[in-house]
Design a protein around this motif. Structure first.
Motif, PDB file in Angstrom:
ATOM      1  N   VAL A 113      34.542  52.968  44.992  1.00 52.44           N
ATOM      2  CA  VAL A 113      35.035  51.858  44.159  1.00 52.44           C
ATOM      3  C   VAL A 113      34.391  50.576  44.674  1.00 52.44           C
ATOM      4  N   GLY A 153      36.862  39.857  40.624  1.00 53.41           N
ATOM      5  CA  GLY A 153      37.978  39.090  40.067  1.00 53.41           C
ATOM      6  C   GLY A 153      38.051  39.110  38.549  1.00 53.41           C
ATOM      7  N   GLY A 158      38.536  42.062  36.882  1.00 48.93           N
ATOM      8  CA  GLY A 158      39.259  43.270  36.486  1.00 48.93           C
ATOM      9  C   GLY A 158      38.397  44.505  36.344  1.00 48.93           C
ATOM     10  N   ARG A 195      39.736  47.422  38.583  1.00 49.21           N
ATOM     11  CA  ARG A 195      40.994  47.926  38.010  1.00 49.21           C
ATOM     12  C   ARG A 195      40.698  48.845  36.822  1.00 49.21           C
ATOM     13  N   SER A 211      41.208  45.228  52.059  1.00 49.99           N
ATOM     14  CA  SER A 211      42.058  44.484  51.120  1.00 49.99           C
ATOM     15  C   SER A 211      42.114  45.158  49.749  1.00 49.99           C
TER      16      SER A 211
HETATM   17  C1  LIG Z   1      37.827  45.980  46.132  1.00 46.39           C
HETATM   18  C2  LIG Z   1      36.879  45.619  45.002  1.00 46.39           C
HETATM   19  C3  LIG Z   1      36.268  46.882  44.423  1.00 46.39           C
HETATM   20  C4  LIG Z   1      37.686  44.863  43.927  1.00 46.39           C
HETATM   21  O1  LIG Z   1      36.814  44.632  42.831  1.00 46.39           O
HETATM   22  P1  LIG Z   1      37.174  43.630  41.627  1.00 46.39           P
HETATM   23  O2  LIG Z   1      36.394  44.091  40.449  1.00 46.39           O
HETATM   24  O3  LIG Z   1      36.991  42.236  42.073  1.00 46.39           O
HETATM   25  O4  LIG Z   1      38.752  43.900  41.441  1.00 46.39           O
HETATM   26  P2  LIG Z   1      39.595  43.539  40.149  1.00 46.39           P
HETATM   27  O5  LIG Z   1      39.097  42.226  39.599  1.00 46.39           O
HETATM   28  O6  LIG Z   1      39.604  44.705  39.231  1.00 46.39           O
HETATM   29  O7  LIG Z   1      41.032  43.339  40.758  1.00 46.39           O
HETATM   30  C5  LIG Z   1      42.112  44.119  40.302  1.00 46.39           C
HETATM   31  C6  LIG Z   1      43.378  43.670  40.978  1.00 46.39           C
HETATM   32  O8  LIG Z   1      43.330  43.924  42.379  1.00 46.39           O
HETATM   33  C7  LIG Z   1      43.464  42.722  43.102  1.00 46.39           C
HETATM   34  N1  LIG Z   1      42.458  42.709  44.137  1.00 46.39           N
HETATM   35  C8  LIG Z   1      41.202  43.127  44.028  1.00 46.39           C
HETATM   36  N2  LIG Z   1      40.532  42.936  45.168  1.00 46.39           N
HETATM   37  C9  LIG Z   1      41.430  42.382  46.007  1.00 46.39           C
HETATM   38  C10 LIG Z   1      41.365  41.945  47.332  1.00 46.39           C
HETATM   39  N3  LIG Z   1      40.235  42.015  48.043  1.00 46.39           N
HETATM   40  N4  LIG Z   1      42.478  41.432  47.878  1.00 46.39           N
HETATM   41  C11 LIG Z   1      43.622  41.341  47.173  1.00 46.39           C
HETATM   42  N5  LIG Z   1      43.752  41.740  45.909  1.00 46.39           N
HETATM   43  C12 LIG Z   1      42.675  42.256  45.349  1.00 46.39           C
HETATM   44  C13 LIG Z   1      43.192  41.601  42.144  1.00 46.39           C
HETATM   45  O9  LIG Z   1      43.929  40.453  42.461  1.00 46.39           O
HETATM   46  C14 LIG Z   1      43.602  42.173  40.823  1.00 46.39           C
HETATM   47  O10 LIG Z   1      44.973  42.006  40.599  1.00 46.39           O
HETATM   48  P3  LIG Z   1      45.492  41.523  39.151  1.00 46.39           P
HETATM   49  O11 LIG Z   1      44.912  42.522  38.182  1.00 46.39           O
HETATM   50  O12 LIG Z   1      46.973  41.593  39.276  1.00 46.39           O
HETATM   51  O13 LIG Z   1      44.941  40.149  38.990  1.00 46.39           O
HETATM   52  C15 LIG Z   1      35.744  44.672  45.504  1.00 46.39           C
HETATM   53  O14 LIG Z   1      36.320  43.597  46.214  1.00 46.39           O
HETATM   54  C16 LIG Z   1      34.710  45.364  46.382  1.00 46.39           C
HETATM   55  O15 LIG Z   1      33.683  45.844  45.906  1.00 46.39           O
HETATM   56  N6  LIG Z   1      34.964  45.400  47.720  1.00 46.39           N
HETATM   57  C17 LIG Z   1      34.007  45.984  48.669  1.00 46.39           C
HETATM   58  C18 LIG Z   1      33.953  47.509  48.548  1.00 46.39           C
HETATM   59  C19 LIG Z   1      35.265  48.164  48.929  1.00 46.39           C
HETATM   60  O16 LIG Z   1      35.799  47.927  50.014  1.00 46.39           O
HETATM   61  N7  LIG Z   1      35.777  49.011  48.022  1.00 46.39           N
HETATM   62  C20 LIG Z   1      36.992  49.750  48.230  1.00 46.39           C
HETATM   63  C21 LIG Z   1      36.702  50.995  48.953  1.00 46.39           C
HETATM   64  S1  LIG Z   1      38.175  51.964  49.229  1.00 46.39           S
END
Ligand SMILES: CC(C)(COP(=O)(O)OP(=O)(O)OC[C@H]1O[C@@H](n2cnc3c(N)ncnc32)[C@H](O)[C@@H]1OP(=O)(O)O)[C@@H](O)C(=O)NCCC(=O)NCCS
Length: 246
Positions: A179, A187, A189, A192, A218
């Protein structure tokens, strides 16, 4: 996820206690390499090892043989001491596992999203570049053979912005993995929507989603907002095989 599918059959939660063995001795045995009680994936497919929690001297020797001197192996939730002079501990990760059997069914089918794309073998170089940039966890050249991978592309440039897919397949359960969202597209979505869509594919296949992350990631907030519940937290040790003749 549709509630009727989730509750259509009794779930065996026990297979989640040893997910790597459950996958490698079950639905993903086609990828397995085995020595004695130790089993792992073909090297280009995945990095994980299935092993007893209580490791004997023979099990440790088999683990070293399977990985090979100079290479790494991993142990999940080890309960017995490491033998002296056979391995170096390179890293220890707190591996948290979430299960999706209580996730509420979405109001609209997330897989019907017209912007969602199915990723294939030709996309692996671009997927690998996104993984290297965002570091969600290991993704190897043949990891894509483990299941369905979905993504979102920038509508103008076509650049891959976000992805998620299936990794471990256990009896009744499929893991959501890889993911990640490009830093420029966070940010909005996308993660999600992708996690919901991969979960829907899993439910449509008759299984229940689960996933792993690290205790300090996170992204846990994202999974908890989607309704995934914490199932376990155990250490995962990364070992380097040194041989026993240092
Ligand atoms: C984690 C990750 C995939 C989130 O991607 P994103 O497309 O920005 O996430 P979304 O916009 O779909 O967020 C969905 C929800 O999760 C929350 N969320 C997402 N990332 C978050 C974070 N780092 N901290 C807190 N909340 C988070 C958002 O607030 C959002 O909540 P809402 O729908 O109530 O507003 C991205 O930060 C990433 O690529 N991280 C590095 C790779 C990683 O660690 N992946 C997970 C491996 S297990």
């Amino acid at each position: 996820m549709r509630a009727d599918r989730l509750h259509a059959k009794a779930l065996d939660i026990g297979v989640l206690d040893d997910p790597f063995t459950s996958a490698l001795r079950g639905p993903q045995s086609r990828f397995a390499r085995t020595v004695g009680n130790i089993v792992t994936f073909e090297p280009d497919v995945s990095v994980f090892y299935g092993h007893p929690r209580e490791m004997t001297d023979q099990d440790y020797a088999d683990l070293a043989q399977l990985a090979g001197i100079g290479h790494t192996a991993s142990l999940r939730d080890r309960r017995t001491p490491l033998p002296e002079d056979l391995f170096d501990v390179v890293a220890e990760i707190d591996l948290v596992q979430y299960r999706g059997d209580a996730v509420e069914p979405p109001t609209a089918d997330p897989t019907a999203d017209p912007e969602l794309v199915r990723l294939g073998v030709a996309d692996v170089p671009e997927m690998t570049a996104l993984i290297e940039l965002t570091e969600p966890g290991p993704f190897l050249p043949r990891t894509i053979e483990m299941g369905v991978y979905l993504g979102y592309r920038d509508p103008d440039s076509g650049r891959l912005l976000a992805m998620a897919g299936q990794r471990l397949q256990l009896p009744g359960w499929t893991e959501i993995s890889a993911v990640c969202t490009h830093p420029d597209a966070r940010g909005r979505g996308l993660a999600r929507r992708l996690v919901s869509a991969v979960a829907q594919v899993i439910v449509d296949e008759g299984n229940t989603p689960f996933l792993h992350t690290t205790a300090d990631n996170s992204a846990r907030r994202l999974y908890e907002k989607l309704g995934f519940t914490l199932n376990s937290e155990v250490p995962l040790e990364i070992l380097r095989v040194t041989g026993n003749n240092r």
